[in-house]
Scaffold this motif. Structure first.
Motif, PDB file in Angstrom:
ATOM      1  N   ILE A  56       0.858  -1.190   0.000  1.00  0.00           N
ATOM      2  CA  ILE A  56       0.000   0.000   0.000  1.00  0.00           C
ATOM      3  C   ILE A  56       0.894   1.241   0.000  1.00  0.00           C
ATOM      4  CG2 ILE A  56      -1.621   1.322   1.437  1.00  0.00           C
ATOM      5  CD1 ILE A  56      -2.736  -1.430   2.323  1.00  0.00           C
ATOM      6  N   GLY A  57       0.467   2.264  -0.734  1.00  0.00           N
ATOM      7  CA  GLY A  57       1.257   3.484  -0.814  1.00  0.00           C
ATOM      8  C   GLY A  57       1.230   4.262   0.497  1.00  0.00           C
ATOM      9  N   PHE A  58       2.264   5.070   0.699  1.00  0.00           N
ATOM     10  CA  PHE A  58       2.332   5.898   1.909  1.00  0.00           C
ATOM     11  C   PHE A  58       2.916   7.258   1.541  1.00  0.00           C
ATOM     12  CE2 PHE A  58       4.394   7.546   5.750  1.00  0.00           C
ATOM     13  CZ  PHE A  58       3.343   7.447   6.662  1.00  0.00           C
ATOM     14  N   VAL A  59       2.247   8.327   1.957  1.00  0.00           N
ATOM     15  CA  VAL A  59       2.722   9.695   1.760  1.00  0.00           C
ATOM     16  C   VAL A  59       3.276  10.191   3.084  1.00  0.00           C
ATOM     17  CG1 VAL A  59       2.062  12.073   1.243  1.00  0.00           C
ATOM     18  CG2 VAL A  59       1.110  10.197  -0.111  1.00  0.00           C
ATOM     19  N   ASP A  60       4.581  10.386   3.136  1.00  0.00           N
ATOM     20  CA  ASP A  60       5.235  10.845   4.364  1.00  0.00           C
ATOM     21  C   ASP A  60       5.192  12.368   4.402  1.00  0.00           C
ATOM     22  OD1 ASP A  60       6.693  11.224   6.611  1.00  0.00           O
ATOM     23  OD2 ASP A  60       8.492  10.172   5.928  1.00  0.00           O
ATOM     24  N   THR A  61       4.418  12.924   5.330  1.00  0.00           N
ATOM     25  CA  THR A  61       4.236  14.376   5.417  1.00  0.00           C
ATOM     26  C   THR A  61       5.148  15.029   6.454  1.00  0.00           C
ATOM     27  OG1 THR A  61       2.499  14.180   7.095  1.00  0.00           O
ATOM     28  CG2 THR A  61       1.809  14.081   4.784  1.00  0.00           C
ATOM     29  N   LEU A  62       5.922  14.231   7.190  1.00  0.00           N
ATOM     30  CA  LEU A  62       6.682  14.771   8.319  1.00  0.00           C
ATOM     31  C   LEU A  62       7.649  15.865   7.883  1.00  0.00           C
ATOM     32  CD1 LEU A  62       7.262  14.506  11.363  1.00  0.00           C
ATOM     33  CD2 LEU A  62       9.015  12.813  10.800  1.00  0.00           C
ATOM     34  N   ARG A 109       0.797  16.580  -4.597  1.00  0.00           N
ATOM     35  CA  ARG A 109       0.544  15.923  -5.890  1.00  0.00           C
ATOM     36  C   ARG A 109       1.710  15.030  -6.281  1.00  0.00           C
ATOM     37  NH1 ARG A 109       1.778  17.378 -11.322  1.00  0.00           N
ATOM     38  NH2 ARG A 109       0.272  16.480 -12.817  1.00  0.00           N
ATOM     39  N   LEU A 110       2.918  15.522  -6.115  1.00  0.00           N
ATOM     40  CA  LEU A 110       4.094  14.744  -6.467  1.00  0.00           C
ATOM     41  C   LEU A 110       4.188  13.481  -5.609  1.00  0.00           C
ATOM     42  CD1 LEU A 110       6.723  14.467  -8.078  1.00  0.00           C
ATOM     43  CD2 LEU A 110       7.848  15.895  -6.347  1.00  0.00           C
ATOM     44  N   ALA A 122       3.482   7.574  -4.816  1.00  0.00           N
ATOM     45  CA  ALA A 122       2.888   6.460  -4.068  1.00  0.00           C
ATOM     46  C   ALA A 122       1.964   5.624  -4.944  1.00  0.00           C
ATOM     47  CB  ALA A 122       2.117   7.007  -2.867  1.00  0.00           C
ATOM     48  N   LEU A 123       1.286   6.275  -5.885  1.00  0.00           N
ATOM     49  CA  LEU A 123       0.320   5.573  -6.727  1.00  0.00           C
ATOM     50  C   LEU A 123       1.008   4.727  -7.792  1.00  0.00           C
ATOM     51  CD1 LEU A 123      -2.661   5.146  -7.445  1.00  0.00           C
ATOM     52  CD2 LEU A 123      -2.498   7.151  -8.950  1.00  0.00           C
ATOM     53  N   PHE A 124       2.020   5.283  -8.428  1.00  0.00           N
ATOM     54  CA  PHE A 124       2.617   4.604  -9.571  1.00  0.00           C
ATOM     55  C   PHE A 124       3.836   3.755  -9.211  1.00  0.00           C
ATOM     56  CE2 PHE A 124       0.571   8.378 -11.615  1.00  0.00           C
ATOM     57  CZ  PHE A 124      -0.463   7.662 -12.198  1.00  0.00           C
ATOM     58  N   SER A 125       4.323   3.885  -7.975  1.00  0.00           N
ATOM     59  CA  SER A 125       5.420   3.006  -7.581  1.00  0.00           C
ATOM     60  C   SER A 125       4.887   1.680  -7.054  1.00  0.00           C
ATOM     61  CB  SER A 125       6.276   3.679  -6.508  1.00  0.00           C
ATOM     62  OG  SER A 125       5.517   3.888  -5.331  1.00  0.00           O
TER      63      SER A 125
END
Length: 672
Positions: free
Chosen positions: A612-618, A663-664, A669-672
């Motif tokens: 599952i994708g993960f967006v790291d916002t830290l 967005r980046l 996360a979506l395409f990897s």
């Protein structure tokens, strides 16, 4: 209805419980139950006075009743409101002073409970400093009771209705049932609700009606009931905490305890061992006489001092503040409350008492508001000059938020640099800089479903479903900016207050979660974003497992599932920090805790393990200080932009600045 010294003593016990509980005395975490004791006392005394008047004159004079109440309550309350407004204007920042003034107007109209119930049901108002007029809610409940009850009582008495006790039991039972229901459905509303508290007043009223029969009770019964009642009050005051579901059924213990103590004082043949003899001792009587004034003064003294200090005060200091508040109480009782109460003004003059004092409060409020508006205008003008990101059209390319800006802000904090002279959004209305869903797109308090809304490019065949709590709502500006640019339809399933650890519950949040998961799965979206608040959870597994379960559930119906990392937030309220005396970048910077970092790492690791994708916002909010690779400092201001509107939610302005970065990260996360 002769004067009873034991009742004055019970007043003293009640106000001490409230004041010491508010001061944070460790063994009185439930001191707030003193208010429930006051409600039972009020119901007993007011009903007894009205019944005595009817027995003596054959009727009840509503005009004389309201005149007596106005002389007893209004002058001291008005003095407290005016003095607190003036003190708040000098001691607090202008935003808090303006909020306090607004609260004082509601308090002067004896509608504070309605006002604070509305605030309490607003999830995003939580975590704000308490109002110096918060305690006026109980006065509002009593005044609303005084407004309705004499008329209700006069009607059956006029028709010689002898079953008044049955009427009171019926009203009280209905009120108690509603209190239990509302406490479970909306605790904040229940706490301030007049009808959810009416049963306590009805209990006291029933005691007054039954007083002739209670006087026949044997002395030993009175002895046992008195001490049992005091024990019940003490138990509630020491065993209850802020987490106790209250009022509801929990309020039965202190209310019944107060009723037992009052009823014990009616029993025949009082002895030296009776609780009434103890409560009638001179110190209790002295404090009981001044209990109303002490109740009025203790809370604003504690709150104004704490907010002025900008930090929590030690117990010794808080007890010293209570002593100062009692000195104020003695003064106002001696020179304002008692002289006016003993006056015998004409009905015409007395009728003007409340309008005159309310006008005085309003006049002071207007003067303070004019002053604070000038300060707000200066900050708003400075903020407008910064040109926030939301003014940039969605179609126009925007540079991503450089992580160097966050590092630079951390370095400024380490140097103790001053705050920028102008920041956006303006501190004058920071909480207003938060995204809110269109009406009906998010379930409110007590609701477990909502209409299905398509936002962003609503006609697009590509769909992003967003599932989560208020932290999902705060990320909607960059999500919608991305959706408009890339042609995504966004369907939110978001309910504030329902954080991940509540998704498995059997209550309101659990029901909403099951509904949201079922409806989201039925849409079979192209992408599902799972966003929740877990940085503030002390026991990480309670947040980790629900997030992992939801992501796994949606993966079966959604080709792309992405978990968005949480942000640490701020330790101090941003508005207070920005407007504090001698504020710097250092004082407005927080450090992420080990629990926060550990929880975030575990959720990220689970996502990678489960595909599952993960967006790291830290890194968009925090950076390492010099000489450390494990600590993270999180400045409140990055590039002249205020990152958070409160301690847990990011500002809309900063969210839009992060839109290209979001967005980046989303695409990676979506395409990897």
């Amino acid at each position: 209805m002769a004067h009873r010294d034991d009742i004055q003593g019970l007043r003293a016990v009640a106000v001490l419980l409230v004041a010491l509980g508010h001061a944070g005395v460790p063994f009185l975490s439930g001191g707030y139950v003193g208010v429930d004791v006051f409600f039972v006392l009020s119901g007993f005394l007011i009903t007894g006075i009205l019944l005595a008047e009817f027995a003596d004159r054959g009727r009840i004079s509503l005009s004389n009743f309201y005149l007596r109440r106005a002389r007893r309550i209004v002058p001291a309350a008005a003095l407290t409101l005016v003095v607190t407004d003036i003190a708040g204007h000098h001691l607090l920042n202008f935003v808090r002073a303006r909020e306090a003034v607004n609260d004082s107007i509601w308090s002067a109209l004896f509608a504070a409970n309605v006002h604070f119930a509305r605030q309490g049901s607003d999830y995003f108002a939580q975590g704000q400093p308490p109002s110096p007029f918060l305690h006026f809610w109980s006065l509002a409940v009593e005044e609303q009771f005084y407004f309705v009850w004499p008329s209700l009582l006069a009607l059956p008495l006029a028709f010689r209705f002898r079953r008044l006790l049955i009427f009171l039991v019926a009203v009280g039972a209905a009120s108690l049932a509603w209190s239990i229901h509302l406490t479970a459905a909306s605790p904040a509303t229940a706490y301030f609700s007049t009808f959810a508290r009416a049963w306590e007043l009805a209990l006291g009223a029933a005691l007054a009606v039954a007083a002739p029969h209670l006087r026949r009770a044997p002395g030993r019964v009175g002895l046992a009931c008195g001490w049992l009642g005091l024990l019940a009050i003490g138990y509630a005051a020491s065993a209850y905490t802020e987490s106790t579901s209250f009022p509801g059924s929990a309020a039965l213990v202190p209310a019944a305890g107060a009723a037992l103590v009052i009823g014990a004082g009616l029993a025949a043949r009082q002895t030296a061992l009776d609780v009434g003899r103890v409560l009638a001792l001179a110190p209790f009587r002295y404090l009981g006489d001044r209990s109303y004034a002490f109740y009025l003064w203790h809370w604003p003294v504690l709150i104004l001092a704490t907010e002025y200090a900008g930090r929590g005060l030690p117990l010794g200091a808080r007890l010293g503040l209570l002593a100062f508040a009692f000195l104020l109480s003695m003064t106002s009782y001696r020179f304002v409350e008692n002289p006016i109460r003993r006056m015998k003004p004409t009905l015409r003059v007395g009728g003007l008492l409340w309008p005159a004092t309310a006008t005085a409060v309003a006049l002071v409020a207007v003067i303070i508001l004019v002053s604070t508006d000038r300060a707000a205008a200066r900050l708003d003008a400075a903020a407008a000059a910064v040109h926030p990101a939301q003014l940039v059209p969605a179609s126009q390319p925007v540079k991503t938020q450089s992580l160097d800006a966050v590092v630079a802000a951390v370095r400024q904090a380490e140097r103790g640099a001053p705050l920028p002279s102008s920041v956006t959004p303006s501190p004058s209305n920071l909480r207003g800089d938060f995204y809110t869903f269109p009406d009906g797109c998010s379930p409110g308090p007590g609701k477990t479903s909502s209409k299905i809304c398509r936002l962003g490019d609503a006609r697009s065949s590509k769909t992003i479903v967003v599932i989560g709590d208020s932290h999902a709502e705060m990320w909607m500006p960059p999500i919608l900016r991305m959706a408009s640019r890339d042609g995504w339809a966004v369907v939110p399933f978001v309910k504030p207050r329902c954080i991940p650890r509540s998704w498995t519950s059997k209550g309101e949040c659990g029901k909403w979660y099951r509904w949201a998961t079922r409806r989201a799965s039925g849409l079979r979206p192209d992408v599902t974003l799972v966003i929740g608040s877990w940085m503030a959870v002390w026991k990480p597994p309670r947040a980790i497992e629900p997030v992992r379960t939801l992501a796994a559930t949606m993966k079966r119906v959604s080709p792309g599932v992405i978990v968005v990392g949480d942000v640490p937030g701020q330790k101090r309220d941003p508005t207070d920090c920005l407007l504090a005396r001698r504020a710097t970048m250092a004082t407005c910077t927080s450090e992420a805790t080990r629990v926060q970092l550990s929880t975030n790492r575990t959720i990220a690791a689970n996502a990678r393990k489960d595909g599952i994708g993960f967006v790291d916002t830290l890194g968009w909010f925090c950076a390492h200080p010099r000489g450390s690779s494990t600590r993270y400092l999180c400045p409140l201001i990055v590039n002249k932009t205020v990152t958070c509107v409160d301690r847990g939610h990011i500002s809309r302005t900063y969210g839009l600045e992060l839109a290209p970065e979001f967005r980046l990260a989303f695409r990676r996360a979506l395409f990897s």
